[in-house]
Design a protein around this motif. Structure first.
Motif, PDB file in Angstrom:
ATOM      1  N   LYS A  98       0.832  -1.209   0.000  1.00 47.63           N
ATOM      2  CA  LYS A  98       0.000   0.000   0.000  1.00 47.63           C
ATOM      3  C   LYS A  98       0.868   1.261   0.000  1.00 47.63           C
ATOM      4  CE  LYS A  98      -4.124  -1.787   2.425  1.00 47.63           C
ATOM      5  NZ  LYS A  98      -4.882  -1.698   3.695  1.00 47.63           N
ATOM      6  N   LYS A  99       1.895   1.270   0.845  1.00 52.03           N
ATOM      7  CA  LYS A  99       2.772   2.429   0.911  1.00 52.03           C
ATOM      8  C   LYS A  99       3.471   2.661  -0.427  1.00 52.03           C
ATOM      9  CE  LYS A  99       6.614   4.417   3.563  1.00 52.03           C
ATOM     10  NZ  LYS A  99       7.580   4.194   4.694  1.00 52.03           N
ATOM     11  N   GLY A 100       3.954   1.576  -1.027  1.00 47.42           N
ATOM     12  CA  GLY A 100       4.631   1.701  -2.315  1.00 47.42           C
ATOM     13  C   GLY A 100       3.706   2.178  -3.416  1.00 47.42           C
ATOM     14  N   ILE A 101       2.479   1.684  -3.414  1.00 46.84           N
ATOM     15  CA  ILE A 101       1.514   2.069  -4.456  1.00 46.84           C
ATOM     16  C   ILE A 101       1.100   3.528  -4.292  1.00 46.84           C
ATOM     17  CG2 ILE A 101      -0.856   1.678  -5.272  1.00 46.84           C
ATOM     18  CD1 ILE A 101      -0.296  -1.357  -4.668  1.00 46.84           C
ATOM     19  N   THR A 102       0.824   3.945  -3.063  1.00 56.66           N
ATOM     20  CA  THR A 102       0.456   5.347  -2.848  1.00 56.66           C
ATOM     21  C   THR A 102       1.636   6.278  -3.121  1.00 56.66           C
ATOM     22  OG1 THR A 102       0.919   5.099  -0.473  1.00 56.66           O
ATOM     23  CG2 THR A 102      -1.361   4.833  -1.180  1.00 56.66           C
ATOM     24  N   GLY A 103       2.853   5.727  -3.117  1.00 59.48           N
ATOM     25  CA  GLY A 103       4.037   6.521  -3.460  1.00 59.48           C
ATOM     26  C   GLY A 103       4.215   6.712  -4.951  1.00 59.48           C
ATOM     27  N   ILE A 104       3.402   6.009  -5.753  1.00 59.95           N
ATOM     28  CA  ILE A 104       3.402   6.212  -7.205  1.00 59.95           C
ATOM     29  C   ILE A 104       2.305   7.229  -7.515  1.00 59.95           C
ATOM     30  CG2 ILE A 104       3.080   5.106  -9.461  1.00 59.95           C
ATOM     31  CD1 ILE A 104       4.008   2.464  -8.161  1.00 59.95           C
ATOM     32  N   PRO A 105       2.642   8.449  -7.923  1.00 63.49           N
ATOM     33  CA  PRO A 105       1.660   9.540  -8.032  1.00 63.49           C
ATOM     34  C   PRO A 105       0.439   9.208  -8.894  1.00 63.49           C
ATOM     35  CG  PRO A 105       3.888  10.368  -8.332  1.00 63.49           C
ATOM     36  CD  PRO A 105       3.988   8.880  -8.316  1.00 63.49           C
ATOM     37  N   GLU A 106       0.616   8.331  -9.852  1.00 66.29           N
ATOM     38  CA  GLU A 106      -0.479   8.034 -10.780  1.00 66.29           C
ATOM     39  C   GLU A 106      -1.491   7.041 -10.226  1.00 66.29           C
ATOM     40  OE1 GLU A 106       3.170   9.251 -13.053  1.00 66.29           O
ATOM     41  OE2 GLU A 106       2.735   7.811 -11.443  1.00 66.29           O
ATOM     42  N   LEU A 107      -1.206   6.434  -9.066  1.00 67.31           N
ATOM     43  CA  LEU A 107      -2.061   5.368  -8.544  1.00 67.31           C
ATOM     44  C   LEU A 107      -2.628   5.736  -7.176  1.00 67.31           C
ATOM     45  CD1 LEU A 107       0.144   2.233  -9.373  1.00 67.31           C
ATOM     46  CD2 LEU A 107      -1.641   3.286 -10.801  1.00 67.31           C
ATOM     47  N   GLU A 108      -3.726   5.069  -6.799  1.00 65.46           N
ATOM     48  CA  GLU A 108      -4.291   5.226  -5.461  1.00 65.46           C
ATOM     49  C   GLU A 108      -5.035   3.966  -5.054  1.00 65.46           C
ATOM     50  OE1 GLU A 108      -6.997   8.496  -5.444  1.00 65.46           O
ATOM     51  OE2 GLU A 108      -8.308   7.665  -6.996  1.00 65.46           O
ATOM     52  N   ILE A 109      -5.063   3.709  -3.739  1.00 66.04           N
ATOM     53  CA  ILE A 109      -5.786   2.566  -3.187  1.00 66.04           C
ATOM     54  C   ILE A 109      -7.285   2.862  -3.251  1.00 66.04           C
ATOM     55  CG2 ILE A 109      -6.118   1.111  -1.150  1.00 66.04           C
ATOM     56  CD1 ILE A 109      -3.348   0.842  -2.354  1.00 66.04           C
ATOM     57  N   MET A 110      -8.081   1.843  -3.529  1.00 66.75           N
ATOM     58  CA  MET A 110      -9.531   1.995  -3.629  1.00 66.75           C
ATOM     59  C   MET A 110     -10.185   1.730  -2.271  1.00 66.75           C
ATOM     60  SD  MET A 110      -9.836  -0.073  -7.247  1.00 66.75           S
ATOM     61  CE  MET A 110     -11.601   0.061  -7.471  1.00 66.75           C
ATOM     62  N   GLY A 111     -11.031   2.661  -1.808  1.00 69.88           N
ATOM     63  CA  GLY A 111     -11.767   2.468  -0.567  1.00 69.88           C
ATOM     64  C   GLY A 111     -10.860   2.472   0.649  1.00 69.88           C
ATOM     65  N   THR A 112     -11.308   1.779   1.695  1.00 69.84           N
ATOM     66  CA  THR A 112     -10.533   1.687   2.948  1.00 69.84           C
ATOM     67  C   THR A 112     -10.377   0.217   3.345  1.00 69.84           C
ATOM     68  OG1 THR A 112     -12.594   2.017   4.172  1.00 69.84           O
ATOM     69  CG2 THR A 112     -11.220   3.950   3.816  1.00 69.84           C
ATOM     70  N   PRO A 113      -9.539  -0.525   2.608  1.00 67.35           N
ATOM     71  CA  PRO A 113      -9.380  -1.959   2.898  1.00 67.35           C
ATOM     72  C   PRO A 113      -8.726  -2.208   4.245  1.00 67.35           C
ATOM     73  CG  PRO A 113      -7.741  -1.221   1.308  1.00 67.35           C
ATOM     74  CD  PRO A 113      -8.689  -0.075   1.503  1.00 67.35           C
ATOM     75  N   GLN A 114      -9.198  -3.256   4.936  1.00 66.15           N
ATOM     76  CA  GLN A 114      -8.607  -3.710   6.190  1.00 66.15           C
ATOM     77  C   GLN A 114      -8.454  -5.225   6.116  1.00 66.15           C
ATOM     78  OE1 GLN A 114     -11.739  -1.615   8.665  1.00 66.15           O
ATOM     79  NE2 GLN A 114      -9.969  -1.209   9.950  1.00 66.15           N
ATOM     80  N   GLY A 115      -7.229  -5.688   6.182  1.00 64.55           N
ATOM     81  CA  GLY A 115      -7.015  -7.119   6.064  1.00 64.55           C
ATOM     82  C   GLY A 115      -6.121  -7.429   4.880  1.00 64.55           C
ATOM     83  N   PRO A 116      -6.232  -8.636   4.334  1.00 65.11           N
ATOM     84  CA  PRO A 116      -5.253  -9.099   3.347  1.00 65.11           C
ATOM     85  C   PRO A 116      -5.549  -8.722   1.901  1.00 65.11           C
ATOM     86  CG  PRO A 116      -6.741 -10.884   3.883  1.00 65.11           C
ATOM     87  CD  PRO A 116      -7.152  -9.713   4.744  1.00 65.11           C
ATOM     88  N   LEU A 117      -6.705  -8.117   1.632  1.00 68.12           N
ATOM     89  CA  LEU A 117      -7.078  -7.789   0.264  1.00 68.12           C
ATOM     90  C   LEU A 117      -7.081  -6.288   0.039  1.00 68.12           C
ATOM     91  CD1 LEU A 117     -10.251 -10.017  -0.313  1.00 68.12           C
ATOM     92  CD2 LEU A 117      -7.891 -10.633  -0.681  1.00 68.12           C
ATOM     93  N   PHE A 118      -6.757  -5.879  -1.175  1.00 72.12           N
ATOM     94  CA  PHE A 118      -6.962  -4.490  -1.562  1.00 72.12           C
ATOM     95  C   PHE A 118      -6.927  -4.390  -3.080  1.00 72.12           C
ATOM     96  CE2 PHE A 118      -2.357  -4.810  -1.358  1.00 72.12           C
ATOM     97  CZ  PHE A 118      -1.924  -4.056  -2.444  1.00 72.12           C
TER      98      PHE A 118
END
Length: 488
Positions: free
Chosen positions: A324-344
């Motif tokens: 998650k940290k690595g993906i949010t560090g890529i300016p063009e991408l973002e995590i969907m919703g507010t996942p909690q647990g092993p899926l995102f």
């Protein structure tokens, strides 16, 4: 599509070594999951654990759980499995249930149970169930099999079920409400405490689909993760499905469905007193219930214990957080919703970066990534095994984004083109029929086959990797030709 002839049974028995050699050869085109590049379907730890599952399964490969009074060893294992499951789900001593063949059977059983319960107690003749848009596809299968109409709860802007709309959907035909912990597409835990209050107020059963989360969320919480209440601590929850062959790391073919008490479970049972073969009773969908699956599940629970599962959960969440940290560090991408647990899942926030084209690039680098739609995104089901490949995944993902951004034409090729078109398909029934046609072809007498690469050879594009991709590509090609004919 090609049609193969039936392969006859060998006239004489084949040597054991040859049989085992052929079984190994059959795997040549299967996904190589031991390298950590597969992000669904398989839950692999190491060869020591794998050997335990094989040995345990083999010891009971002939035993049958059909009659619980015949093989008492299997009933003991089932009792132990259900007891352990009830314990981590914070159930009382009244919680009861059965071992099933997988999450789909567990989901089907819940629908069957609550349909029959509503018919018996409230004389409901046109049963309906209320499920969020993010409910697993198994619930749609259950609807189709058991004639229970689905009423679908839309999501709000945070990808959470709209509870005001849910409440308005409840009527005299409602036999159950569904919540997920977590839901598969985005890894979000539904607002189960609030849903439990609604269920209690309306006196409607609430089932929690924790097929994914049932054997990891409890251990994450034991490790100090802050999670919302979702299990039997929520008063309105009447049943929970939890797969042992996912984050319980059991051999395939092991899930559970538990109920708050026997008053619910009894509606799951089937009894036929008039059969000429004698009075018949069954506790789940299957008749024969493979003893090996019981043994593999029981062995896994003994092997890991609470401390082992806490360690696996910790390694999994480490991998999730790094990803998650690595993906949010890529300016063009973002995590969907507010996942909690092993899926995102994650999506593109840059119109110049087509997320499906990014997925195509990841596929080319050997990663087996899954695709979401509505909204478009890429999906990850993370296990402890993935901790060792996080850095490589993120490096490749960054490269994939750069490649797609520098080459806009990639958005019009391969999976990006087909999945991009799917968001705008007006005739989804046509796609459904094409998938059905191709899928059923594989089960033609003798076993049909489908050349997934044929279309790619004609168009110089990436080959489809599944029947669904092939069907979507067929649809896109069909629509493109129609447009060209109109223009000419």
């Amino acid at each position: 599509m090609t049609h193969l002839h039936h392969k006859p049974m060998p006239q004489s028995g084949v040597d054991q070594e040859e049989i085992l050699s052929q079984l190994d050869a059959f795997k040549s085109d299967d996904p190589e999951y031991k390298n950590g590049k597969v992000w669904s379907l398989v839950y692999y730890i190491d060869e020591t654990h794998q050997q335990l599952l094989k040995d345990s399964y083999f010891k009971y490969s002939s035993e049958n759980g059909l009659n619980p009074t015949a093989f008492k060893s299997l009933k003991k294992m089932e009792n132990d499995i259900i007891g352990a499951t009830a314990s981590i789900l914070n159930g009382t001593d009244e919680v009861c249930g059965v071992v099933t063949s997988g999450g789909t059977e567990s989901c089907l059983l819940a629908v069957k149970t609550y349909r029959d319960m509503a018919k018996d107690k409230r004389r409901v003749k046109k049963p309906e169930m209320i499920i969020p848009e993010t409910a697993h596809v198994a619930w749609y299968k259950a609807s189709d099999y058991f004639g229970v109409k689905i009423r679908q709860v839309p999501l709000d802007n945070n990808l959470v079920p709209d509870l005001k709309k849910l409440k308005k959907m409840i009527n005299r035909n409602t036999v159950m409400i569904l919540a997920s912990a977590p839901e598969y597409p985005h890894g979000t835990i539904d607002p189960i405490e609030a849903m439990g209050e609604i269920a209690q107020e309306k006196n409607i059963p609430l089932h929690v689909d924790a097929c994914v989360g049932g054997f990891i969320l409890p251990f994450l919480e034991m490790n100090g993760e802050t999670l919302p209440k979702w299990d039997y601590r929520v008063p309105g929850v009447t049943s929970i499905s939890a797969d042992i062959h996912k984050y319980g790391y059991a051999a395939k073919g092991a899930s559970t469905i538990t109920y708050r008490n026997l008053n619910y479970l009894r509606y799951q049972m089937f009894v036929q007193p008039d059969w000429s073969g004698g009075v018949f009773a069954s506790s789940a969908l299957l008749g024969t219930r493979p003893g090996g699956a019981y043994a593999g599940a029981w062995a896994a629970l003994q092997y890991f214990g609470i401390d082992g599962y806490k360690k696996l959960a910790d390694e999994t969440i480490q991998a999730v957080n790094k990803l998650k940290k690595g993906i949010t560090g890529i300016p063009e991408l973002e995590i969907m919703g507010t996942p909690q647990g092993p899926l995102f899942a994650y999506q593109s926030r840059d119109t110049a970066v087509n997320i499906f084209a990014v997925g195509d690039q990841m596929d080319l680098m050997g990663w087996k990534v899954n695709k979401n739609q509505k909204p478009d995104g890429l999906h990850a089901m993370v296990t402890a095994q993935h901790l060792k490949v996080v850095d490589q995944y993120l490096a490749d993902l960054k490269q994939a984004v750069e490649t797609v951004k520098a080459n806009p034409e990639l958005a019009k090729q391969g999976g990006a083109a087909t999945y991009g078109m799917m968001a705008h398909v007006p005739l989804r029934g046509m796609v459904k029929n094409k998938v059905l046609e191709m899928y059923s072809e594989l089960y033609r007498a003798g076993g049909g086959s489908i050349d997934l690469s044929a279309q790619a050879a004609d168009t110089n594009e990436t080959a489809p990797t599944s029947i669904v991709d092939k069907a979507l590509a067929w649809y896109v090609n069909r629509q493109t030709k129609k447009q060209q004919n109109k223009s000419s």
